[in-house]
Design an enzyme around this catalytic site. Structure first.
Site, PDB file in Angstrom:
ATOM      1  N   ARG A 193      11.426  -0.661  11.057  1.00  0.00           N
ATOM      2  CA  ARG A 193      10.224  -0.449  11.873  1.00  0.00           C
ATOM      3  C   ARG A 193      10.158  -1.463  13.011  1.00  0.00           C
ATOM      4  O   ARG A 193      10.353  -2.652  12.801  1.00  0.00           O
ATOM      5  CB  ARG A 193       8.973  -0.601  11.002  1.00  0.00           C
ATOM      6  CG  ARG A 193       8.553   0.691  10.353  1.00  0.00           C
ATOM      7  CD  ARG A 193       7.428   0.496   9.380  1.00  0.00           C
ATOM      8  NE  ARG A 193       6.282  -0.236   9.902  1.00  0.00           N
ATOM      9  CZ  ARG A 193       5.170  -0.425   9.218  1.00  0.00           C
ATOM     10  NH1 ARG A 193       5.055   0.084   7.998  1.00  0.00           N
ATOM     11  NH2 ARG A 193       4.178  -1.103   9.746  1.00  0.00           N
ATOM     12  N   LYS A 226       0.842  -1.206   0.000  1.00  0.00           N
ATOM     13  CA  LYS A 226       0.000   0.000   0.000  1.00  0.00           C
ATOM     14  C   LYS A 226       0.878   1.258   0.000  1.00  0.00           C
ATOM     15  O   LYS A 226       0.678   2.146  -0.821  1.00  0.00           O
ATOM     16  CB  LYS A 226      -0.932   0.019   1.220  1.00  0.00           C
ATOM     17  CG  LYS A 226      -1.909  -1.143   1.257  1.00  0.00           C
ATOM     18  CD  LYS A 226      -2.944  -0.997   2.367  1.00  0.00           C
ATOM     19  CE  LYS A 226      -2.371  -1.095   3.767  1.00  0.00           C
ATOM     20  NZ  LYS A 226      -1.942  -2.448   4.171  1.00  0.00           N
ATOM     21  N   ARG A 283       0.003  -9.189  13.863  1.00  0.00           N
ATOM     22  CA  ARG A 283      -0.595  -8.247  12.901  1.00  0.00           C
ATOM     23  C   ARG A 283      -1.392  -8.992  11.833  1.00  0.00           C
ATOM     24  O   ARG A 283      -2.457  -8.536  11.407  1.00  0.00           O
ATOM     25  CB  ARG A 283       0.492  -7.384  12.262  1.00  0.00           C
ATOM     26  CG  ARG A 283       0.957  -6.288  13.205  1.00  0.00           C
ATOM     27  CD  ARG A 283       2.283  -5.720  12.814  1.00  0.00           C
ATOM     28  NE  ARG A 283       2.269  -5.122  11.499  1.00  0.00           N
ATOM     29  CZ  ARG A 283       3.360  -4.956  10.746  1.00  0.00           C
ATOM     30  NH1 ARG A 283       4.536  -5.373  11.174  1.00  0.00           N
ATOM     31  NH2 ARG A 283       3.266  -4.382   9.578  1.00  0.00           N
ATOM     32  N   ARG A 287      11.420  -5.904   4.430  1.00  0.00           N
ATOM     33  CA  ARG A 287      11.272  -4.498   4.807  1.00  0.00           C
ATOM     34  C   ARG A 287      11.937  -4.204   6.158  1.00  0.00           C
ATOM     35  O   ARG A 287      12.436  -3.100   6.380  1.00  0.00           O
ATOM     36  CB  ARG A 287       9.765  -4.164   4.879  1.00  0.00           C
ATOM     37  CG  ARG A 287       9.459  -2.708   5.169  1.00  0.00           C
ATOM     38  CD  ARG A 287       7.993  -2.406   4.962  1.00  0.00           C
ATOM     39  NE  ARG A 287       7.179  -2.919   6.055  1.00  0.00           N
ATOM     40  CZ  ARG A 287       5.839  -2.867   6.082  1.00  0.00           C
ATOM     41  NH1 ARG A 287       5.181  -2.340   5.070  1.00  0.00           N
ATOM     42  NH2 ARG A 287       5.168  -3.333   7.108  1.00  0.00           N
ATOM     43  N   ARG A 336      -9.828   0.162   9.262  1.00  0.00           N
ATOM     44  CA  ARG A 336      -9.233  -1.133   9.526  1.00  0.00           C
ATOM     45  C   ARG A 336     -10.157  -2.013  10.361  1.00  0.00           C
ATOM     46  O   ARG A 336      -9.796  -3.132  10.708  1.00  0.00           O
ATOM     47  CB  ARG A 336      -7.954  -0.899  10.311  1.00  0.00           C
ATOM     48  CG  ARG A 336      -6.724  -1.570   9.744  1.00  0.00           C
ATOM     49  CD  ARG A 336      -5.575  -1.214  10.675  1.00  0.00           C
ATOM     50  NE  ARG A 336      -4.337  -1.782  10.290  1.00  0.00           N
ATOM     51  CZ  ARG A 336      -3.421  -1.159   9.540  1.00  0.00           C
ATOM     52  NH1 ARG A 336      -3.650   0.020   9.043  1.00  0.00           N
ATOM     53  NH2 ARG A 336      -2.287  -1.757   9.290  1.00  0.00           N
TER      54      ARG A 336
HETATM   55  P1  ADP Z   1       0.932  -2.192   7.711  1.00  0.00           P
HETATM   56  O1  ADP Z   1       0.406  -1.684   6.407  1.00  0.00           O
HETATM   57  O2  ADP Z   1       2.236  -2.906   7.549  1.00  0.00           O
HETATM   58  O3  ADP Z   1      -0.086  -2.985   8.470  1.00  0.00           O
HETATM   59  P2  ADP Z   1       0.672   0.468   8.889  1.00  0.00           P
HETATM   60  O4  ADP Z   1       1.829   1.388   8.736  1.00  0.00           O
HETATM   61  O5  ADP Z   1      -0.528   0.717   8.050  1.00  0.00           O
HETATM   62  O6  ADP Z   1       1.282  -0.987   8.649  1.00  0.00           O
HETATM   63  O7  ADP Z   1       0.187   0.427  10.411  1.00  0.00           O
HETATM   64  C1  ADP Z   1       1.082   0.142  11.469  1.00  0.00           C
HETATM   65  C2  ADP Z   1       0.305  -0.043  12.779  1.00  0.00           C
HETATM   66  O8  ADP Z   1      -0.392   1.181  13.115  1.00  0.00           O
HETATM   67  C3  ADP Z   1      -0.790  -1.113  12.771  1.00  0.00           C
HETATM   68  O9  ADP Z   1      -0.285  -2.421  13.002  1.00  0.00           O
HETATM   69  C4  ADP Z   1      -1.699  -0.607  13.913  1.00  0.00           C
HETATM   70  O10 ADP Z   1      -1.157  -0.914  15.171  1.00  0.00           O
HETATM   71  C5  ADP Z   1      -1.650   0.905  13.763  1.00  0.00           C
HETATM   72  N1  ADP Z   1      -2.758   1.378  12.895  1.00  0.00           N
HETATM   73  C6  ADP Z   1      -2.629   1.896  11.641  1.00  0.00           C
HETATM   74  N2  ADP Z   1      -3.841   2.219  11.136  1.00  0.00           N
HETATM   75  C7  ADP Z   1      -4.757   1.885  12.091  1.00  0.00           C
HETATM   76  C8  ADP Z   1      -6.178   1.945  12.178  1.00  0.00           C
HETATM   77  N3  ADP Z   1      -6.918   2.398  11.147  1.00  0.00           N
HETATM   78  N4  ADP Z   1      -6.782   1.513  13.300  1.00  0.00           N
HETATM   79  C9  ADP Z   1      -6.069   1.057  14.331  1.00  0.00           C
HETATM   80  N5  ADP Z   1      -4.727   0.948  14.327  1.00  0.00           N
HETATM   81  C10 ADP Z   1      -4.067   1.358  13.222  1.00  0.00           C
END
Ligand code: ADP
Length: 190
Positions: free
Chosen positions: A134, A14, A146, A128, A89
């Site tokens: 990260r 993404k 996750r 990554r 999410r």
């Molecule tokens: P990835 O695409 O690898 O899952 P992101 O950078 O989108 O990683 O998100 C990293 C973390 O941030 C998630 O694992 C979660 O803990 C938190 N997070 C991101 N977006 C949301 C959301 N919409 N609701 C709740 N937690 C979120």
């Protein structure tokens, strides 16, 4: 205004695809993951609250991300729409987003879903972890949590957007350019 939801499991690409999408369609990129990481880096109360949850592979509370998105949608200027990356999410977040947009007389344009199998999620995140450093990529049990969280809380959104005819899925396997071409072909229709 266009409101695209960029959807996919962790590691689907993404973040990689978002840049080209916002440039081509003049969108404001709203990545909840990036917004939360910058709150953590700045040491804000919100960042402190989010850090432990993120680093253990859990979601932060719905209200936290809903507030971040709502304020940015209402302040953005000079764009033709938004690319919501990592939001919604959960079903609850999707319902709040629908209400937020309805108040503005708008609605989600399409849910653009980049799909990859679980085995590929592991490979991409392991790769990554070396490059981006990260904290939530580094430990296998966190990555596993996750992926579990994705299946339990986020995947039901596929059905949610299918039901209202907004769901568009593309295959996330291929080169960055191949995946990008599939996404553009789909967004050109909306
Ligand atoms: P990835 O695409 O690898 O899952 P992101 O950078 O989108 O990683 O998100 C990293 C973390 O941030 C998630 O694992 C979660 O803990 C938190 N997070 C991101 N977006 C949301 C959301 N919409 N609701 C709740 N937690 C979120």
């Amino acid at each position: 205004m266009k409101y695209y939801v960029l959807f996919g499991p962790p590691g689907a690409g993404k973040g990689t695809q978002a840049g080209a999408m916002v440039a081509r369609y003049h969108l404001c990129h709203l990545s909840t993951g990036e917004l939360l990481r910058s709150e953590i880096a700045a040491g804000t109360p919100l960042g402190i609250q989010a850090k432990a949850l993120i680093e253990n592979g859990s979601l932060v509370p719905d209200q936290v991300v809903e507030g971040m998105i709502e304020s940015r949608i209402s302040h953005a200027q000079g764009v033709e729409g938004f690319l919501l990356d990592g939001f919604p999410r959960t079903i609850a977040q999707a319902q709040v987003l629908d209400q937020m947009l309805e108040k503005r007389g708008e609605s989600v344009t399409a849910c653009v879903s980049i799909m990859i199998p679980d085995a590929t999620i592991h490979e991409r995140i392991a790769h990554r972890a070396h490059i981006e450093g990260r904290a939530d990529d580094a430990r296998e049990e966190v990555v596993e949590n996750r992926i579990q969280t994705y299946h339990a809380k986020t995947e039901p959104l596929i059905q949610y957007y299918r039901q209202n005819g907004k769901y568009e899925e593309i295959d996330g396997i291929g080169t960055i350019e191949e995946v990008q071409a599939r996404i553009f072909a789909l967004m050109d229709k909306h």
